[in-house]
Enzyme design. Structure first.
Site, PDB file in Angstrom:
ATOM      1  N   SER A 164       0.841  -1.190   0.000  1.00 48.11           N
ATOM      2  CA  SER A 164       0.000   0.000   0.000  1.00 48.11           C
ATOM      3  C   SER A 164       0.887   1.256   0.000  1.00 48.11           C
ATOM      4  O   SER A 164       1.797   1.377  -0.820  1.00 48.11           O
ATOM      5  CB  SER A 164      -0.951  -0.053   1.202  1.00 48.11           C
ATOM      6  OG  SER A 164      -2.001   0.856   1.078  1.00 48.11           O
ATOM      7  N   ASP A 222      -7.602  -5.241  -7.064  1.00 47.11           N
ATOM      8  CA  ASP A 222      -7.171  -4.242  -6.082  1.00 47.11           C
ATOM      9  C   ASP A 222      -7.333  -2.845  -6.685  1.00 47.11           C
ATOM     10  O   ASP A 222      -6.740  -2.523  -7.722  1.00 47.11           O
ATOM     11  CB  ASP A 222      -5.714  -4.501  -5.695  1.00 47.11           C
ATOM     12  CG  ASP A 222      -5.220  -3.588  -4.576  1.00 47.11           C
ATOM     13  OD1 ASP A 222      -5.914  -2.624  -4.213  1.00 47.11           O
ATOM     14  OD2 ASP A 222      -4.107  -3.850  -4.064  1.00 47.11           O
ATOM     15  N   HIS A 277      -7.186  -5.795  -1.945  1.00 49.12           N
ATOM     16  CA  HIS A 277      -6.062  -5.008  -1.471  1.00 49.12           C
ATOM     17  C   HIS A 277      -5.412  -5.623  -0.237  1.00 49.12           C
ATOM     18  O   HIS A 277      -4.244  -5.342   0.049  1.00 49.12           O
ATOM     19  CB  HIS A 277      -6.522  -3.584  -1.151  1.00 49.12           C
ATOM     20  CG  HIS A 277      -5.412  -2.659  -0.759  1.00 49.12           C
ATOM     21  ND1 HIS A 277      -4.351  -2.358  -1.585  1.00 49.12           N
ATOM     22  CD2 HIS A 277      -5.181  -1.965   0.400  1.00 49.12           C
ATOM     23  CE1 HIS A 277      -3.528  -1.519  -0.989  1.00 49.12           C
ATOM     24  NE2 HIS A 277      -4.001  -1.274   0.230  1.00 49.12           N
TER      25      HIS A 277
END
Length: 293
Positions: A164, A222, A277
């Protein structure tokens, strides 16, 4: 402004139990990636997950060299030494605290400027201002820790990784470490990384770190990697490794072409933070404390 990368507890359960992620089947001629590359993607996903833990004395069973953090930017990570594989691993944590919301929301592209990176090297390169501020807040500590280890273990490879927002910090760090430690072999592995800089930055990573050393993984649908739009001047760096469908195995991962392959995750409409994600290569990111034992 709410962060687009803030970790929502409900997403953990969604990530584990969601069974309806969109599937993307490629031609049968596409046989996936090598087992060695796949194993590397699995391994460094574990470091990118372990770094979220409050205490991590033995990341993936290896030697914790140093931790780094900044009270104001909340940039955080660790440096680990794996003597069996002769590697130094620098892992950056993704968004977790309130200050990360400010960092994530600062979408302004700013000229690249970081400790030890000469202006002539950074020329014509711009990055997400918040990500750059966050990395710069810990850059001296990171560079110093890696330099001290390389003085003792000069033949070790430096792996830089993160999930991330941590992936964005890792991408800037990989460039910074390679410029400051030019003799080091630096490799980058990121997971669910949002677009971090412009085309100049993407090209600079290709040239300085080396395209063959860049690994940017995206899990199916994602939405974070495509959330920062290209029309703001952003562009992903190479090389995308797209796990286009579940389950996780080497045949379901494609090495994409160039920096923004239209046949890979770029074609996905961004749905923001979603179940995909939080799961990378079988690892539910952020929650597995056993990675630190």
């Amino acid at each position: 402004m709410r962060s687009f990368l803030t970790l929502l507890p409900l997403c953990f359960l969604t990530a584990v139990f969601a069974l309806d992620l969109p599937q993307h089947r490629l031609s049968s001629a596409d046989e996936g990636i090598s087992q060695g590359t796949y194993d590397d993607l699995v391994r460094y996903a574990k470091y990118s997950s372990a770094v979220y833990q409050f205490i991590c004395p033995h990341p993936i069973g290896n030697t914790l060299v140093d931790t780094f953090s900044n009270h104001f930017t909340h940039a955080h990570g660790f440096v680990v030494r794996d003597d069996d594989r002769k590697e130094l691993i620098v892992a950056f944590r993704g968004s977790q605290q309130l200050q990360d919301m400010v960092t994530d929301s600062n979408l302004v592209l700013a000229p690249l400027s970081s400790h030890g990176v000469p202006p002539e090297t950074a020329a014509s390169s711009s990055v997400h201002a918040g990500f750059m501020i966050a990395y710069n807040s810990v850059s001296r500590t990171v560079i110093s820790a890696v330099r001290e280890e390389l003085d003792v273990y000069p033949d070790y490879t430096v792996i830089v990784t993160g999930h991330s927002m941590g992936g964005s910090l890792a991408s800037i760090a990989s460039l910074s470490l390679k410029v400051n430690l030019p003799e080091a072999n630096v490799r980058l592995f990121t997971y669910g990384q949002p677009r971090t800089g412009d085309s100049g930055f993407a090209d600079l990573l290709d040239d300085v770190v080396g395209r063959n050393n860049l690994h940017r993984a995206v899990h199916t649908w994602d939405g974070v990697p495509t959330m920062v739009p290209q029309y703001l001047g952003y562009r992903h760096h190479a090389n995308e490794f797209w796990q286009f469908e579940d389950p996780s195995n080497r045949t379901n991962v494609r090495k994409c072409s160039g920096q923004e392959d239209p046949a890979c995750s770029r074609a996905n409409f961004s749905t923001g933070i979603n179940a995909a994600h939080f799961v990378y290569f079988g690892q539910v990111m952020t929650v597995d404390s056993t990675l630190c034992l």
